[in-house]
Write an enzyme that holds these catalytic residues in place. Structure first.
Site, PDB file in Angstrom:
ATOM      1  N   SER A 133       9.390 -11.191  -1.853  1.00  0.00           N
ATOM      2  CA  SER A 133       9.570  -9.741  -1.790  1.00  0.00           C
ATOM      3  C   SER A 133       9.100  -9.272  -0.428  1.00  0.00           C
ATOM      4  O   SER A 133       8.303  -9.953   0.240  1.00  0.00           O
ATOM      5  CB  SER A 133       8.726  -9.073  -2.884  1.00  0.00           C
ATOM      6  OG  SER A 133       8.658  -7.668  -2.706  1.00  0.00           O
ATOM      7  N   TYR A 146       0.954  -7.798  -8.083  1.00  0.00           N
ATOM      8  CA  TYR A 146       2.256  -8.187  -7.543  1.00  0.00           C
ATOM      9  C   TYR A 146       2.149  -8.509  -6.052  1.00  0.00           C
ATOM     10  O   TYR A 146       2.634  -9.555  -5.594  1.00  0.00           O
ATOM     11  CB  TYR A 146       3.248  -7.057  -7.779  1.00  0.00           C
ATOM     12  CG  TYR A 146       4.684  -7.381  -7.476  1.00  0.00           C
ATOM     13  CD1 TYR A 146       5.503  -7.950  -8.448  1.00  0.00           C
ATOM     14  CD2 TYR A 146       5.248  -7.103  -6.232  1.00  0.00           C
ATOM     15  CE1 TYR A 146       6.842  -8.227  -8.178  1.00  0.00           C
ATOM     16  CE2 TYR A 146       6.576  -7.379  -5.960  1.00  0.00           C
ATOM     17  CZ  TYR A 146       7.362  -7.944  -6.939  1.00  0.00           C
ATOM     18  OH  TYR A 146       8.690  -8.225  -6.664  1.00  0.00           O
TER      19      TYR A 146
END
Length: 251
Positions: A133, A146
């Site tokens: 990401s 995350y």
């Protein structure tokens, strides 16, 4: 050994029932690859051959690799995509959610690499692709688990690339910005609560705010990059992020 074409590959794709994973599985199948489409709740009518596994456990990761080897007789690529998101400030962040995020986003790619390593080495052109990401490169508030896991998986990819070089194994992380997936859609309510905004303002004011180009990526765009990395043209990519964040990290 010459680089394998996509049609010659046997691939494990995790998180394959929806979003990016489904798009990757569909793209690879369209190119003739054999794909084990792994998910906690697999879509029996989706692309690839469905297989149910809990990738938050060691047994689940081992079972995915063994199933691919049993069905295909070989395994020469793994796409570690499975993930989820949790939004909360640090002082309220549930410790169990932290453990779950690190387990799925960081430990699962490690375990898949570990268990698949002999087969990837034997193939002579093994590929490991992790869907990381932009949050592996930058931070955002309210996403401690995350962001930490995605930063960690970029470090893991570097180690896998260095250890895999002599065995003909490459390891790469794709770092997209926000993609139009159920994962993004499900966090809108939590983002609204965390930021004190109405839900209808979250997409523009929070999600797209860091993008220089104000749009969501489509899952098929990420799938196209994954296919490139798994094909002959991807042979030179290893140990580094492939960034497709619509200008987010340029700031």
């Amino acid at each position: 050994m010459a680089a394998l074409e996509l049609r010659e590959r046997a691939v494990v794709v995790t998180g394959a029932a929806s979003g990016i994973g489904r798009a990757i599985a569909a793209h690879l199948v369209s190119e003739g690859a054999r794909v084990l489409a792994v998910d906690l709740e697999p879509d029996e009518s989706g692309p690839g051959e469905p297989f149910a596994a809990d990738l938050g456990s060691r047994d689940g990761n081992s079972a995915a690799v063994e199933e691919a080897l049993g069905r295909f007789g070989a395994l020469n690529a793994v796409v570690a995509n499975a993930g989820f998101q949790y939004v909360a400030p640090v002082h309220e962040f549930p410790e169990d959610r932290w453990d779950d995020l690190v387990g799925l986003l960081l430990t699962s790619p490690f375990l898949l690499a570990k268990y698949a390593w002999p087969a990837l080495s034997e193939s002579g052109d093994g590929r490991l692709v992790v869907i990381a990401s932009a949050h592996g490169l930058v931070g955002s508030p309210f996403k401690a688990g995350y962001v930490a896991a995605k930063h960690g998986v970029l470090g893991l990819v570097k180690v896998l690339a260095l250890e895999g070089a002599e065995a003909g194994i490459t390891a790469t992380a794709i770092c997209p910005g926000f993609v139009r997936t159920p994962l993004v859609e499900r966090q809108i309510a939590d983002q609204a609560k965390a930021h004190g905004l109405p839900e209808e303002r979250v997409l523009e004011d929070v999600i797209l705010q860091p993008h220089a180009v104000k749009r969501l990526l489509e899952p098929e765009e990420v799938a196209g990059v994954a296919a490139l990395l798994l094909g002959p043209s991807g042979q030179a990519f290893t140990g580094a992020p492939v960034v497709m964040d619509l200008g987010w990290s340029a700031r």
